[in-house]
Design an enzyme around this catalytic site. Structure first.
Site: not given
Ligand code: FNR
Ligand code: 8K6
Length: 346
Positions: A26-27, A178, A225
């Site tokens: 999670l970024t 990416y 991944r």
């Molecule tokens: C993500 N996701 C994500 N995926 C990844 O491979 N590297 C990353 O750094 C991130 N960063 C990220 C930031 C934020 C704020 C969100 C919400 C999502 C995707 C994440 O790993 C995951 O696949 C999705 O959020 C779906 O899972 P959940 O949230 O439904 O349990």
């Molecule tokens: C089709 C994509 C669905 C997006 C779902 C909404 C999630 C919101 C998250 C905002 C994230 C901001 C941070 C940006 C970094 C993401 C790196 C993967």
């Protein structure tokens, strides 16, 4: 109903997880301006150490991989030291943590590092950087063969740096449109050399990165991944199916720690995959698979018992609930996630 999530799981002879709940990468955009992890980040991760495995937020392998503000790196001594603080805190709390290695390719932006962005081909994505809408995406430079060799070296060096920083392993970010994923989809890969056009060629760079990292730190500490279904910053193309059929077959023989799906909602059905991202991958890859994407503990546990995948990654609920694992185990209610929570690390 969720008891199966709490069984230990042996990834291989080197790593056994205490349970089957992974914290998804999670970024959070909270590193300092030198892209060094902070004490607040160490505390944030340590609070989540009850996960069977934490996968770190994506970590850039070098400056031109940066596509968002304050995303941490793993290429300077200060960044390695910062991550050591994080991994120490997680280990002291009894957890395990992998680093997710990231290069955003054409989803980078020059304003972050002051240079040319790169990709497989000179094809830009539409739109602009989230939360910095004035930064319109640019046309990448198609990488040369020498630049591809350098990228493979830089991925491998970042993996070695991750081990130096105390990580238990690495997850290569080959998902979510990416750089690595950009080679695997026809929308972003228009090359006509040995890195383009055919499944074998389009998988060449991703496999070279996987092999270089396995060689450097061991296959049992290397995970990947992938996003076979294009869903963000990428247009789907029915020809991508053959690329992933080939790529997944090749990955079988690499004996990775695990393969992880990159998707936000695993109920999405992809025409060209004839199903969901996880059902397609399960049918083409027989080893440890991590599912993710809008699952609750309950629906995730059901997916495990139906053998849809082996381990469950949880993303947004883990942002809202540092004690997610404990709450699920004790059957306590969860705090609901909202995007407003992204502003601070609880
Ligand atoms: C993500 N996701 C994500 N995926 C990844 O491979 N590297 C990353 O750094 C991130 N960063 C990220 C930031 C934020 C704020 C969100 C919400 C999502 C995707 C994440 O790993 C995951 O696949 C999705 O959020 C779906 O899972 P959940 O949230 O439904 O349990
Ligand atoms: C089709 C994509 C669905 C997006 C779902 C909404 C999630 C919101 C998250 C905002 C994230 C901001 C941070 C940006 C970094 C993401 C790196 C993967």
């Amino acid at each position: 109903m969720t008891a199966n999530l709490f069984q230990p799981y042996q990834l291989n002879s080197t790593i056994t997880l205490n349970n089957k709940i992974l914290m998804a990468p999670l970024t959070r955009c909270m590193a300092d301006d030198e892209l060094v992890p902070t004490q607040m980040m160490a505390d944030y991760y340590a609070r989540r150490a009850a996960a069977g495995l934490i996968i770190s937020e994506a970590v850039i392998i070098r400056p031109d991989g940066q596509g968002y503000p304050n995303t941490p790196g793993l290429f300077t001594p200060a960044q390695i030291d910062g991550w050591r603080m994080v991994t120490d805190a997680v280990h002291r709390a009894g957890g395990k943590i992998f680093a997710q290695l990231w290069h955003t390719g054409r989803v980078a932006h020059s304003s972050f590092f002051g240079g040319q962005i790169i990709g497989p081909s000179a094809v830009a994505i539409e739109g602009s950087v989230p939360r910095q809408r004035e930064l319109t995406y640019e046309v990448p430079k198609a990488v040369s063969h020498e630049e591809i060799e350098q990228l493979i070296n830089d991925y491998s060096q970042a993996a070695a740096n991750a081990i130096d920083a105390g990580f238990d392993g690495v997850e290569i970010h080959g998902a979510n449109a990416y750089l690595i994923d950009q080679f695997l989809h026809h929308d972003s890969n228009r090359r006509t050399d040995e890195y383009g056009e055919t499944p074998q060629n389009m998988a060449r760079f991703p496999l070279a990165v996987v092999d270089a990292i396995c060689e450097r730190i061991g296959n049992e500490r290397t995970a990947l991944r992938v996003s076979p279904g294009a869903y963000v910053n990428m247009k789907g193309d029915s020809r991508d199916r053959q690329v992933f059929d080939y790529f997944l077959k090749q990955l079988e023989s690499r004996d990775l720690a695990y393969l992880h799906i990159g998707i936000f909602d695993d109920s999405v059905q992809f025409d060209y995959l004839a199903g969901s991202a996880s059902s397609y991958t399960r049918a083409h890859y027989s080893k440890t698979l991590v599912g993710v994407g809008s699952y609750s503990a309950k629906t995730g546990a059901a997916a495990l018992s139906e053998n849809k995948f082996d381990l469950l990654a949880i993303g947004r609920p883990f942002i809202a609930n540092p004690d997610y694992v404990e709450r699920v185990r004790d059957d306590q209610p969860l705090v609901e996630y909202s995007d407003a929570m992204l502003g601070e690390l609880i």
